[in-house]
Design an enzyme around this catalytic site. Sequence first.
Site, PDB file in Angstrom:
ATOM      1  N   ASP A  17     -29.077 -41.934  -3.406  1.00  0.00           N
ATOM      2  CA  ASP A  17     -30.404 -41.594  -2.919  1.00  0.00           C
ATOM      3  C   ASP A  17     -31.005 -42.858  -2.277  1.00  0.00           C
ATOM      4  O   ASP A  17     -31.065 -43.911  -2.922  1.00  0.00           O
ATOM      5  CB  ASP A  17     -31.221 -41.153  -4.136  1.00  0.00           C
ATOM      6  CG  ASP A  17     -32.637 -40.813  -3.773  1.00  0.00           C
ATOM      7  OD1 ASP A  17     -33.389 -41.726  -3.406  1.00  0.00           O
ATOM      8  OD2 ASP A  17     -32.984 -39.626  -3.845  1.00  0.00           O
ATOM      9  N   GLY A  18     -31.415 -42.749  -1.035  1.00  0.00           N
ATOM     10  CA  GLY A  18     -31.895 -43.920  -0.303  1.00  0.00           C
ATOM     11  C   GLY A  18     -33.087 -44.580  -0.973  1.00  0.00           C
ATOM     12  O   GLY A  18     -33.193 -45.810  -1.021  1.00  0.00           O
TER      13      GLY A  18
ATOM     14  N   ASP B 164     -32.881 -43.426   9.147  1.00  0.00           N
ATOM     15  CA  ASP B 164     -32.369 -42.357  10.021  1.00  0.00           C
ATOM     16  C   ASP B 164     -32.324 -41.079   9.193  1.00  0.00           C
ATOM     17  O   ASP B 164     -31.260 -40.631   8.773  1.00  0.00           O
ATOM     18  CB  ASP B 164     -30.985 -42.754  10.524  1.00  0.00           C
ATOM     19  CG  ASP B 164     -30.384 -41.672  11.400  1.00  0.00           C
ATOM     20  OD1 ASP B 164     -31.126 -40.766  11.816  1.00  0.00           O
ATOM     21  OD2 ASP B 164     -29.167 -41.730  11.638  1.00  0.00           O
TER      22      ASP B 164
ATOM     23  N   PRO C  97     -34.745 -33.185   0.373  1.00  0.00           N
ATOM     24  CA  PRO C  97     -34.333 -34.480  -0.177  1.00  0.00           C
ATOM     25  C   PRO C  97     -34.912 -35.683   0.577  1.00  0.00           C
ATOM     26  O   PRO C  97     -34.995 -36.777   0.027  1.00  0.00           O
ATOM     27  CB  PRO C  97     -32.806 -34.457  -0.058  1.00  0.00           C
ATOM     28  CG  PRO C  97     -32.469 -33.358   0.889  1.00  0.00           C
ATOM     29  CD  PRO C  97     -33.593 -32.381   0.843  1.00  0.00           C
TER      30      PRO C  97
HETATM   31  N1  SPD Z   1     -36.104 -32.245  13.550  1.00  0.00           N
HETATM   32  C1  SPD Z   1     -34.995 -33.101  13.717  1.00  0.00           C
HETATM   33  C2  SPD Z   1     -35.215 -34.475  13.202  1.00  0.00           C
HETATM   34  C3  SPD Z   1     -33.953 -35.203  13.054  1.00  0.00           C
HETATM   35  C4  SPD Z   1     -34.093 -36.656  12.860  1.00  0.00           C
HETATM   36  N2  SPD Z   1     -32.907 -37.277  12.363  1.00  0.00           N
HETATM   37  C5  SPD Z   1     -31.702 -37.029  13.015  1.00  0.00           C
HETATM   38  C6  SPD Z   1     -30.549 -37.755  12.414  1.00  0.00           C
HETATM   39  C7  SPD Z   1     -29.522 -38.078  13.408  1.00  0.00           C
HETATM   40  N3  SPD Z   1     -28.667 -39.118  13.003  1.00  0.00           N
END
Ligand code: SPD
Length: 289
Positions: free
Chosen positions: A150-151, A168, A175
């Site tokens: 878990d980050g 990211d 989660p």
């Molecule tokens: N609603 C989509 C939001 C996505 C953001 N994160 C994307 C991860 C890609 N590595």
Amino acid sequence: MNDSVREESMENLWNMWFTELHRERAGLALKVTRVLYSEFSDFQRIDVIETEEFGRALVLYGSIMITEKDEFVYHEMIAHVPLSVHAEPSHVLIIGGGDGGTLREVLRHDRVHKATVVEIDRQVVEVSKRFFPKVASGFDNPRTDVIYDDGARFLGTSGERFDVILADTSDPVGPAEVLFQRPFYQDAFHRLSDDGILVVQSESPLFNQESVRKIYRNLRAVFPIVRMYLAHVPTYPSALWSFAFCSKRHDPLGDFQSERIGFDGLRYYNPDVHQGSFALPNYVRELLA
Ligand code: SPD
């Protein structure tokens, strides 16, 4: 049934669409040619679909995370903006990022000696390696360390220091919700080196205004420098996506050095895009005021 009738009925059979509602009355519809994978992991539903327009798409929790056609925009922007501002981004931490796209971009920088990915859901990494090998290409790199955890817990307990942290994440539901809250940002601040930079994906300034307000309120309570920048991601809600650049010292424009991007192959990011992405439309400025 003659051939033309058969063809027409096959056409109807495959008249399958993926719809993601971004608001109650607006969303994105993509014509689907095949469903390649559909499973529940311990954390979420994971789908991989093949679409006519955007190629394969990874869908988590019913929401598009990446498509083959436009993933480069998001991944180049979350990685190269901070990495061309920081002078020595030796150790980079990626929270989430299980598809590997951000990792792939981070590893383009020789100045990065180690990239640690902390992903809660091992199944996302496995699915990405299987269906998106070009996106997931960095997982076998010797500079990469993958931790399944878990980050938020990792940041709260890790004794390590990082030069750059990239959150990211998926959207602030399920989660990933804790990754948009103040304790997580405080832990990120403490885990960063004295000139560290945190970048978080911060949703659509047009469609997710309440989330955006909260994210920036929380970040500003922790970091002395917090600046939004924008990118055009066609398959994300409203197609306009934001990132928060947060740092202890570095100014995202004053400390930017274009020579730090000493490699070819970028399809979105360049020095003009870097500068321009921090220019905010009036309605976004008002949102953040
Ligand atoms: N609603 C989509 C939001 C996505 C953001 N994160 C994307 C991860 C890609 N590595």
